[in-house]
Design an enzyme around this catalytic site. Structure first.
Site, PDB file in Angstrom:
ATOM      1  N   ASP A 227       0.813  -1.224   0.000  1.00  0.00           N
ATOM      2  CA  ASP A 227       0.000   0.000   0.000  1.00  0.00           C
ATOM      3  C   ASP A 227       0.843   1.268   0.000  1.00  0.00           C
ATOM      4  O   ASP A 227       0.389   2.322   0.454  1.00  0.00           O
ATOM      5  CB  ASP A 227      -0.965  -0.011   1.207  1.00  0.00           C
TER       6      ASP A 227
HETATM    7  N1  LIG Z   1       2.847  -6.361  -3.137  1.00  0.00           N
HETATM    8  C1  LIG Z   1       1.638  -5.843  -2.903  1.00  0.00           C
HETATM    9  N2  LIG Z   1       0.553  -6.640  -2.875  1.00  0.00           N
HETATM   10  C2  LIG Z   1      -0.677  -6.107  -2.634  1.00  0.00           C
HETATM   11  C3  LIG Z   1      -0.817  -4.734  -2.370  1.00  0.00           C
HETATM   12  C4  LIG Z   1       0.356  -3.904  -2.427  1.00  0.00           C
HETATM   13  O1  LIG Z   1       0.292  -2.668  -2.267  1.00  0.00           O
HETATM   14  N3  LIG Z   1       1.553  -4.494  -2.696  1.00  0.00           N
HETATM   15  N4  LIG Z   1      -2.076  -4.228  -2.010  1.00  0.00           N
HETATM   16  C5  LIG Z   1      -2.972  -5.267  -1.479  1.00  0.00           C
HETATM   17  C6  LIG Z   1      -4.378  -4.926  -1.109  1.00  0.00           C
HETATM   18  N5  LIG Z   1      -4.509  -4.800   0.315  1.00  0.00           N
HETATM   19  C7  LIG Z   1      -5.062  -3.632   0.710  1.00  0.00           C
HETATM   20  O2  LIG Z   1      -5.552  -2.870  -0.137  1.00  0.00           O
HETATM   21  C8  LIG Z   1      -4.175  -5.812   1.250  1.00  0.00           C
HETATM   22  C9  LIG Z   1      -4.438  -7.133   0.954  1.00  0.00           C
HETATM   23  C10 LIG Z   1      -4.096  -8.141   1.863  1.00  0.00           C
HETATM   24  C11 LIG Z   1      -3.504  -7.826   3.074  1.00  0.00           C
HETATM   25  C12 LIG Z   1      -3.136  -8.928   4.026  1.00  0.00           C
HETATM   26  O3  LIG Z   1      -2.640  -8.689   5.111  1.00  0.00           O
HETATM   27  N6  LIG Z   1      -3.365 -10.160   3.543  1.00  0.00           N
HETATM   28  C13 LIG Z   1      -2.910 -11.358   4.295  1.00  0.00           C
HETATM   29  C14 LIG Z   1      -3.926 -12.446   4.352  1.00  0.00           C
HETATM   30  C15 LIG Z   1      -5.085 -12.175   3.446  1.00  0.00           C
HETATM   31  C16 LIG Z   1      -6.059 -13.367   3.468  1.00  0.00           C
HETATM   32  O4  LIG Z   1      -6.023 -14.116   4.485  1.00  0.00           O
HETATM   33  O5  LIG Z   1      -6.785 -13.531   2.461  1.00  0.00           O
HETATM   34  C17 LIG Z   1      -1.728 -11.901   3.548  1.00  0.00           C
HETATM   35  O6  LIG Z   1      -1.791 -11.894   2.320  1.00  0.00           O
HETATM   36  O7  LIG Z   1      -0.797 -12.334   4.235  1.00  0.00           O
HETATM   37  C18 LIG Z   1      -3.241  -6.492   3.383  1.00  0.00           C
HETATM   38  C19 LIG Z   1      -3.586  -5.481   2.472  1.00  0.00           C
HETATM   39  C20 LIG Z   1      -3.067  -6.386  -2.485  1.00  0.00           C
HETATM   40  N7  LIG Z   1      -1.774  -6.924  -2.638  1.00  0.00           N
END
Ligand SMILES: Nc1nc2c(c(=O)[nH]1)N[C@@H](CN(C=O)c1ccc(C(=O)N[C@@H](CCC(=O)O)C(=O)O)cc1)CN2
Length: 283
Positions: A227
């Site tokens: 983000d």
């Molecule tokens: N490399 C990046 N990937 C993503 C970004 C980014 O800026 N850089 N934005 C996110 C979207 N997002 C908020 O808008 C977001 C999505 C997911 C998470 C998160 O903590 N996810 C966990 C678990 C999610 C789940 O259990 O489904 C994880 O992936 O470990 C925080 C913010 C999209 N991707």
């Protein structure tokens, strides 16, 4: 009939850029319909976007060739695109599909000129939406064990479809550093907060806890830093102490959908240029 081309460029600022470019476009028979430029004093860089109409035989390639001496002379980053070409996008979604549905609607009514070549999700919920829209649906659940394979499948899909842009329409999985780099500048995410406040997961719950009087949404390019990518579009709305976190989520849905659709449209029309960690947007 005329062919409209979009010319975008950025380079270190110095006299002669606009004169040089517009002379070449004139001599190629171009008629300028839109022109916007910006000089960033802080970075010393100049940005320009021109839309110009040409006789049908004038291709993007022939213009790029004609402009190559100018590119060399000013050390430009320059791109020429055909405004009539329908860009291809892959939309990724998790459980919440409001932003996806709004994109499909805006394409259906002709406000957004794009073709959704695939919908990818780590949930099954949007399969019917994809089928109703006649779009290929890929259910790719993500675990620590499957993440690398899933990301490779995405790269293959982007290559096979000639996808111009990947749109994270509330896709709640963090893209790896490697994938973020490989698709740099070609992935847009909608974050459900007015960044830089409340990065990461559950921003509305964070905002409620903080007692904010404004909530918002931010569309940004995806980078390895969660983000933190260059911001393209934002919008806010007033909220009160009386709203619960779920009320904030409900209020935010429409903002998120609008902001993402505007950001995708701006990007696909060549109106967004990267300026370090920021963007120049010729709206
Ligand atoms: N490399 C990046 N990937 C993503 C970004 C980014 O800026 N850089 N934005 C996110 C979207 N997002 C908020 O808008 C977001 C999505 C997911 C998470 C998160 O903590 N996810 C966990 C678990 C999610 C789940 O259990 O489904 C994880 O992936 O470990 C925080 C913010 C999209 N991707």
């Amino acid at each position: 009939m005329a062919t409209r081309h979009i010319i975008t460029l950025s380079c270190e600022d110095r006299p002669g850029i606009v004169a040089g470019l517009t002379t070449e476009l004139y001599e190629a028979g171009g008629n300028i319909a839109e022109s916007a430029q910006f000089f960033d004093r802080q970075s010393g860089r100049f940005f320009l976007r021109i839309a110009a109409d040409f006789a049908d035989g004038v291709s993007c390639e022939s213009l790029e060739q004609r402009l190559s001496p100018l590119v060399e002379r000013f050390g430009m980053g320059l791109a020429v695109s055909d405004a009539a070409r329908r860009p291809k996008i892959v939309v990724m979604v998790s459980a919440f599909d409001h932003a996806l549905l709004h994109l499909l609607y805006q394409i259906r009514v002709g406000w957004l000129n794009a073709e959704v070549v695939a919908i990818v999700s780590n949930h099954e919920a949007s399969r019917q939406t994809a089928e109703a829209a006649g779009v290929a649906f890929h259910y790719w659940p993500v675990t620590k064990a499957t993440k690398a394979d899933q990301e490779q499948r995405l790269l293959d899909l982007v290559a096979e479809t000639g996808c111009d842009l990947v749109v994270l329409a509330r896709y709640m999985q963090i893209l790896s550093d490697d994938l973020s780099r490989k698709l740099s500048g070609r992935v847009i995410n909608i974050h459900h907060s007015f960044l830089p406040s409340f990065k990461g997961a559950k921003p509305y719950h964070q905002a409620h806890q903080r007692g904010v009087k404004l909530i918002g949404a931010t569309a940004h390019y995806v980078t390895a830093d969660l983000d933190e990518g260059p911001i393209i579009e934002q919008e806010t709305e007033r909220v009160s102490h009386a709203l619960s976190p779920d009320d904030l989520v409900a209020t935010g849905r429409d903002i998120e959908a609008r902001v993402l659709a505007r950001a995708v449209k701006l990007h696909l029309e060549g109106r967004v240029m990267l300026n370090g960690t920021r963007t120049v947007v010729f709206g």
